[in-house]
Design a protein around this motif. Structure first.
Motif, PDB file in Angstrom:
ATOM      1  N   TYR A 146      18.035  51.340  68.562  1.00  0.00           N
ATOM      2  CA  TYR A 146      18.789  51.770  67.381  1.00  0.00           C
ATOM      3  C   TYR A 146      18.208  51.150  66.111  1.00  0.00           C
ATOM      4  O   TYR A 146      18.218  51.784  65.044  1.00  0.00           O
ATOM      5  CB  TYR A 146      20.265  51.392  67.525  1.00  0.00           C
ATOM      6  CG  TYR A 146      20.929  52.012  68.732  1.00  0.00           C
ATOM      7  CD1 TYR A 146      20.501  53.242  69.230  1.00  0.00           C
ATOM      8  CD2 TYR A 146      21.965  51.362  69.407  1.00  0.00           C
ATOM      9  CE1 TYR A 146      21.091  53.803  70.345  1.00  0.00           C
ATOM     10  CE2 TYR A 146      22.569  51.923  70.521  1.00  0.00           C
ATOM     11  CZ  TYR A 146      22.126  53.140  70.981  1.00  0.00           C
ATOM     12  OH  TYR A 146      22.707  53.694  72.084  1.00  0.00           O
ATOM     13  N   ARG A 147      17.699  49.926  66.226  1.00  0.00           N
ATOM     14  CA  ARG A 147      17.057  49.315  65.059  1.00  0.00           C
ATOM     15  C   ARG A 147      15.758  50.049  64.719  1.00  0.00           C
ATOM     16  O   ARG A 147      15.411  50.222  63.541  1.00  0.00           O
ATOM     17  CB  ARG A 147      16.796  47.827  65.324  1.00  0.00           C
ATOM     18  CG  ARG A 147      18.070  46.970  65.337  1.00  0.00           C
ATOM     19  CD  ARG A 147      17.743  45.497  65.348  1.00  0.00           C
ATOM     20  NE  ARG A 147      17.224  45.066  66.636  1.00  0.00           N
ATOM     21  CZ  ARG A 147      17.973  44.644  67.654  1.00  0.00           C
ATOM     22  NH1 ARG A 147      19.294  44.628  67.544  1.00  0.00           N
ATOM     23  NH2 ARG A 147      17.421  44.252  68.779  1.00  0.00           N
TER      24      ARG A 147
ATOM     25  N   GLU B  72      16.791  53.296  63.000  1.00  0.00           N
ATOM     26  CA  GLU B  72      17.183  53.076  61.611  1.00  0.00           C
ATOM     27  C   GLU B  72      15.959  52.955  60.712  1.00  0.00           C
ATOM     28  O   GLU B  72      15.918  53.499  59.599  1.00  0.00           O
ATOM     29  CB  GLU B  72      18.042  51.819  61.503  1.00  0.00           C
ATOM     30  CG  GLU B  72      18.513  51.514  60.097  1.00  0.00           C
ATOM     31  CD  GLU B  72      19.349  50.259  60.007  1.00  0.00           C
ATOM     32  OE1 GLU B  72      19.832  49.950  58.905  1.00  0.00           O
ATOM     33  OE2 GLU B  72      19.518  49.578  61.054  1.00  0.00           O
TER      34      GLU B  72
ATOM     35  N   SER C 216      14.214  56.389  60.400  1.00  0.00           N
ATOM     36  CA  SER C 216      14.986  57.373  59.637  1.00  0.00           C
ATOM     37  C   SER C 216      14.763  57.257  58.141  1.00  0.00           C
ATOM     38  O   SER C 216      15.164  58.146  57.383  1.00  0.00           O
ATOM     39  CB  SER C 216      16.484  57.224  59.948  1.00  0.00           C
ATOM     40  OG  SER C 216      16.746  57.486  61.311  1.00  0.00           O
ATOM     41  N   GLN C 217      14.124  56.171  57.689  1.00  0.00           N
ATOM     42  CA  GLN C 217      13.858  56.023  56.271  1.00  0.00           C
ATOM     43  C   GLN C 217      12.699  56.899  55.808  1.00  0.00           C
ATOM     44  O   GLN C 217      12.515  57.085  54.602  1.00  0.00           O
ATOM     45  CB  GLN C 217      13.596  54.560  55.936  1.00  0.00           C
ATOM     46  CG  GLN C 217      14.783  53.665  56.228  1.00  0.00           C
ATOM     47  CD  GLN C 217      14.576  52.238  55.760  1.00  0.00           C
ATOM     48  OE1 GLN C 217      13.846  52.000  54.802  1.00  0.00           O
ATOM     49  NE2 GLN C 217      15.205  51.292  56.421  1.00  0.00           N
TER      50      GLN C 217
ATOM     51  N   SER D 158      25.014  55.789  66.185  1.00  0.00           N
ATOM     52  CA  SER D 158      23.718  55.533  65.562  1.00  0.00           C
ATOM     53  C   SER D 158      23.154  56.799  64.941  1.00  0.00           C
ATOM     54  O   SER D 158      22.561  56.766  63.853  1.00  0.00           O
ATOM     55  CB  SER D 158      22.736  54.974  66.604  1.00  0.00           C
ATOM     56  OG  SER D 158      21.454  54.772  66.051  1.00  0.00           O
TER      57      SER D 158
ATOM     58  N   ASP E 292      25.080  57.351  61.717  1.00  0.00           N
ATOM     59  CA  ASP E 292      24.745  56.360  60.703  1.00  0.00           C
ATOM     60  C   ASP E 292      23.410  56.670  60.034  1.00  0.00           C
ATOM     61  O   ASP E 292      23.207  56.328  58.862  1.00  0.00           O
ATOM     62  CB  ASP E 292      24.693  54.957  61.315  1.00  0.00           C
ATOM     63  CG  ASP E 292      26.072  54.455  61.733  1.00  0.00           C
ATOM     64  OD1 ASP E 292      27.070  55.022  61.261  1.00  0.00           O
ATOM     65  OD2 ASP E 292      26.137  53.513  62.543  1.00  0.00           O
ATOM     66  N   ASN E 293      22.502  57.308  60.773  1.00  0.00           N
ATOM     67  CA  ASN E 293      21.164  57.591  60.242  1.00  0.00           C
ATOM     68  C   ASN E 293      20.992  59.053  59.838  1.00  0.00           C
ATOM     69  O   ASN E 293      19.865  59.499  59.596  1.00  0.00           O
ATOM     70  CB  ASN E 293      20.099  57.207  61.276  1.00  0.00           C
ATOM     71  CG  ASN E 293      20.037  55.718  61.523  1.00  0.00           C
ATOM     72  OD1 ASN E 293      19.665  54.942  60.649  1.00  0.00           O
ATOM     73  ND2 ASN E 293      20.419  55.296  62.725  1.00  0.00           N
TER      74      ASN E 293
ATOM     75  N   ASN F 108      15.997  64.311  60.840  1.00  0.00           N
ATOM     76  CA  ASN F 108      16.798  63.895  59.688  1.00  0.00           C
ATOM     77  C   ASN F 108      16.720  64.904  58.547  1.00  0.00           C
ATOM     78  O   ASN F 108      17.177  64.627  57.447  1.00  0.00           O
ATOM     79  CB  ASN F 108      16.367  62.519  59.183  1.00  0.00           C
ATOM     80  CG  ASN F 108      14.937  62.512  58.668  1.00  0.00           C
ATOM     81  OD1 ASN F 108      14.189  63.476  58.847  1.00  0.00           O
ATOM     82  ND2 ASN F 108      14.530  61.429  58.023  1.00  0.00           N
TER      83      ASN F 108
ATOM     84  N   TRP G 257      15.267  55.375  50.206  1.00  0.00           N
ATOM     85  CA  TRP G 257      16.251  55.772  51.209  1.00  0.00           C
ATOM     86  C   TRP G 257      17.592  55.085  51.005  1.00  0.00           C
ATOM     87  O   TRP G 257      18.648  55.713  51.146  1.00  0.00           O
ATOM     88  CB  TRP G 257      15.722  55.467  52.611  1.00  0.00           C
ATOM     89  CG  TRP G 257      16.778  55.585  53.669  1.00  0.00           C
ATOM     90  CD1 TRP G 257      17.470  54.583  54.266  1.00  0.00           C
ATOM     91  CD2 TRP G 257      17.304  56.793  54.225  1.00  0.00           C
ATOM     92  NE1 TRP G 257      18.366  55.074  55.165  1.00  0.00           N
ATOM     93  CE2 TRP G 257      18.295  56.437  55.157  1.00  0.00           C
ATOM     94  CE3 TRP G 257      17.033  58.139  54.014  1.00  0.00           C
ATOM     95  CZ2 TRP G 257      19.001  57.367  55.886  1.00  0.00           C
ATOM     96  CZ3 TRP G 257      17.740  59.078  54.759  1.00  0.00           C
ATOM     97  CH2 TRP G 257      18.713  58.688  55.668  1.00  0.00           C
ATOM     98  N   ASN G 258      17.589  53.789  50.701  1.00  0.00           N
ATOM     99  CA  ASN G 258      18.851  53.066  50.555  1.00  0.00           C
ATOM    100  C   ASN G 258      19.719  53.676  49.471  1.00  0.00           C
ATOM    101  O   ASN G 258      20.938  53.830  49.630  1.00  0.00           O
ATOM    102  CB  ASN G 258      18.575  51.594  50.255  1.00  0.00           C
ATOM    103  CG  ASN G 258      17.961  50.863  51.429  1.00  0.00           C
ATOM    104  OD1 ASN G 258      18.123  51.303  52.568  1.00  0.00           O
ATOM    105  ND2 ASN G 258      17.260  49.784  51.171  1.00  0.00           N
TER     106      ASN G 258
ATOM    107  N   GLY H 148      20.993  57.085  50.831  1.00  0.00           N
ATOM    108  CA  GLY H 148      22.035  56.911  51.839  1.00  0.00           C
ATOM    109  C   GLY H 148      23.365  56.514  51.231  1.00  0.00           C
ATOM    110  O   GLY H 148      24.423  56.980  51.652  1.00  0.00           O
TER     111      GLY H 148
END
Length: 324
Positions: free
Chosen positions: A77-78, A81, A84-85, A118, A121-122, A144, A268-269, A272
């Motif tokens: 999952y990490r 994440e 996904s950026q 997960s 979230d992404n 995505n 991305w941040n 999101g």
């Protein structure tokens, strides 16, 4: 394989589970190191350079053991994440989550529900609909970006494998995809048979001695089965359409940030954060519109019926006798 470059990751200490990706030699590509828990997860990530102004696409391949430890799942999952950026991501693989119902986005087991969290979230979506092994959907295709994966076909097998082949295409960035919208067609529904089917289920026996979550999943499963059998689906092609009546200026900001992110002008941040805020604003705007419609229905009947779909008189209520 002639004409292709091979990327692979072999497992150590056991047979099976290796992952590999063949990329045509004419495509400029390189393996990507995400920098998070690479050794625990059986996965590889390859960045394929796109055409000028179209951007790159990252393709990931992953295999998950049927009884994989939660620690390894969390490491994956990490990775997910981090991957996904990238602005365009395609992840394929046998992830071994047979208990997930993709139509209702529910699962029985804790690890499967964590996987669904997960994905949400992404901001990923899963595009395969048909089962790929013994009537179960195990081989997934995640992305995505809406419209990035198309022409998905399931069928046939390769060699002695007991998995179905999943064919699909990765569309060029910027190509306009036709969006298929599937809705329930209540005008052609057989609601009397729908009621009878649910009425024949011994609910007290089926739900007795179980927890709230398990009871909900049992009821939802029976309800969706009856819905699939007696309420047909209709497909419409979405190409924009009329302006949404609940859309306001604040919600337009989300679309503008999404456009800048696609062009590489926003990180991305930031995107999101805007997506999460936009989702909350969308819910509030819809609720506010519906509240105003109900308050002003006597004085503004035209506005009410323009926002609510009319149903024909021959669509009867679910319960006999017309009682609510």
């Amino acid at each position: 394989m002639k004409g292709y470059m091979l990327f692979r990751r072999d497992t150590s200490g056991r047979c099976g589970g290796e992952v590999a990706l063949f990329v045509k030699l004419r495509l400029e590509c390189m393996e990507v190191c995400l920098g998070v828990d690479d050794k625990q997860v059986e996965s590889l990530w390859v960045r394929i350079k796109g055409q000028t102004s179209k951007g790159d696409t990252v393709v990931g391949v992953c295999y998950r053991l049927p009884e994989q430890e939660e620690e390894v799942d969390e490491a994956f999952y990490r990775q997910l994440e981090a991957a996904s950026q990238f602005q365009a991501l395609v992840l394929v693989g046998d992830l071994n989550y047979p208990d997930i119902c993709w139509r209702s986005n529910t699962a029985k087991h804790k690890q499967s529900r964590r996987f669904l969290e997960s994905i949400d979230d992404n901001f990923l979506s899963q595009v395969v609909e048909d089962p790929t092994r013994n009537g179960v959907l195990l081989d997934l295709k995640l992305t995505n970006r809406e419209g990035l994966i198309g022409d998905v076909k399931v069928g046939g097998s390769l060699g002695s494998s007991d998995h179905e082949i999943v064919e699909f295409s990765i569309r060029r960035r910027g190509s306009r995809a036709v969006i298929k919208i599937t809705t329930l067609d209540f005008l052609r529904a057989t609601l009397s048979l729908f009621r009878d089917l649910l009425g024949r289920i011994p609910w007290e026996q089926a739900l007795q001695g179980r927890g709230v979550q398990e009871n909900w999943l049992i009821f939802k499963n029976h309800f969706l089965q009856a819905q699939e059998q007696y309420i047909p689906m209709s497909k419409e092609l979405g190409k924009g359409g009329k302006r949404l009546s609940w859309r306001n200026k604040e919600l337009k900001h989300k679309q503008e940030v999404h456009r800048r992110w696609k062009q590489g002008q926003a990180v991305w941040n930031a995107y999101g954060k805007v997506v999460r805020e936009g989702t909350n604003e969308t819910r509030k705007a819809k609720a506010h519109l519906e509240l105003n419609l109900t308050k002003d229905v006597k004085d503004n009947q035209k506005g009410f019926f323009n926002n609510k779909r009319k149903m024909k008189d021959n669509v009867r209520p679910f319960l006999n006798g017309g009682r609510p």
